[in-house]
Design an enzyme around this catalytic site. Structure first.
Site, PDB file in Angstrom:
ATOM      1  N   SER A   1     -15.734   8.706 -51.092  1.00  0.00           N
ATOM      2  CA  SER A   1     -15.778  10.156 -50.904  1.00  0.00           C
ATOM      3  C   SER A   1     -15.699  10.787 -52.281  1.00  0.00           C
ATOM      4  O   SER A   1     -15.298  10.125 -53.251  1.00  0.00           O
ATOM      5  CB  SER A   1     -14.576  10.596 -50.049  1.00  0.00           C
TER       6      SER A   1
ATOM      7  N   TYR B   1      -5.511  10.279 -47.804  1.00  0.00           N
ATOM      8  CA  TYR B   1      -6.962  10.133 -47.870  1.00  0.00           C
ATOM      9  C   TYR B   1      -7.422   9.981 -49.312  1.00  0.00           C
ATOM     10  O   TYR B   1      -8.202   9.076 -49.650  1.00  0.00           O
ATOM     11  CB  TYR B   1      -7.624  11.348 -47.215  1.00  0.00           C
TER      12      TYR B   1
END
Length: 267
Positions: A143, A156
């Site tokens: 990401s 995350y």
């Protein structure tokens, strides 16, 4: 065009979103697809049928809870018995937003397990066979949050940063494996920014009231904060890059973390 006939690809989290788009791209190039994810029988059957319709000679579902190393081991053994993964795409991921001081410990553990530790376990199982064959592709879906941070996403961001680092280590250890003709063994990360998938739905829902329920306005506001292009990505664009990375032509592209983020990480 990349020809993946006689290749087998395991794509985790491939029943929807980016994972499904990658599976579609690989299937279209002739790869056999090992499907994985959280879905009921009807959705599983629909996905497997769809992937054969777009070009996969075979598509079968393989279960496994990525929070559990024993189940990951069972998953990888089942795929090995099926022929083994020439291509491994670690796409499955979960997210929860909350301030660090209020993040539940069990949520931290789950996100780290699915988004980071699972990739360690799958690569450990798959890479030796890739080396033996002289060709292998590991594509870890990280990401932008593997490259930069944002508030309220501690587990995350930690997991995605870790995934980039883990991928670099694996890439270095396998850089000289295989040969140019076969394509060698490479390990790379793709780092999407805002992409039109279900994982962003909670963040959209959190802002709907502030925009009188106007979903398009919420998405525009989210993009304006981070993504200079002001355009989200379609999952098929991630699939196209993954397909190119599987080409023998990409034999010297390894250890990279490639952003598809409209300039987010260029700022």
């Amino acid at each position: 065009m990349t020809d993946l006939s006689r290749k087998t690809a395991l794509v985790t989290g491939s029943v929807q979103g980016i994972g499904l788009a990658i599976a579609e791209a690989l299937a279209g190039a002739g790869a056999r697809i090992a499907v994985h994810g959280l879905a009921g029988d009807a959705q599983i059957n629909e996905v497997c049928t769809h992937l054969t319709q777009v070009g996969a000679p075979q598509a079968e579902f393989f279960p496994g809870d990525l929070r559990n190393p024993e189940e990951i081991g069972d998953l990888m053994r089942a795929v090995s018995y099926w022929g083994g993964a020439d291509i491994l795409v670690n796409n499955a991921g979960i997210q929860h937003t909350a301030p660090l001081t209020k993040m539940p410990a069990e949520t931290w553990d789950s996100i780290l397990a699915v988004n980071l530790s699972a990739a360690f376990h799958t690569m450990q199982a798959a890479l030796p066979e890739m080396v033996r064959r002289g060709y292998g592709r590991v594509i870890n879906i990280s990401s932008v949050h593997g490259l930069v941070a944002s508030k309220y996403k501690a587990p995350y961001v930690a997991a995605k940063h870790g995934l980039v680092g883990l991928s670099k280590v694996a890439a270095l250890e396998h850089a000289a494996k295989g040969d140019r003709a076969k394509g060698g063994v490479t390990v790379n990360c793709i780092c999407p920014g805002w992409t039109n998938t279900a994982i962003i739905e909670p963040q959209i829902a959190d802002r709907l009231d502030a925009f009188d329920g106007d979903r398009d306005a919420v998405i525009a506001d989210l993009l304006k904060e981070k993504q200079p292009s002001l355009r989200g990505s379609d999952p098929s664009e991630i699939g196209a890059l993954a397909l190119w990375l599987c080409s023998p032509m990409a034999h010297n592209l390894t250890g990279a973390a490639i952003p598809i983020d409209g300039g987010w990480t260029a700022q």
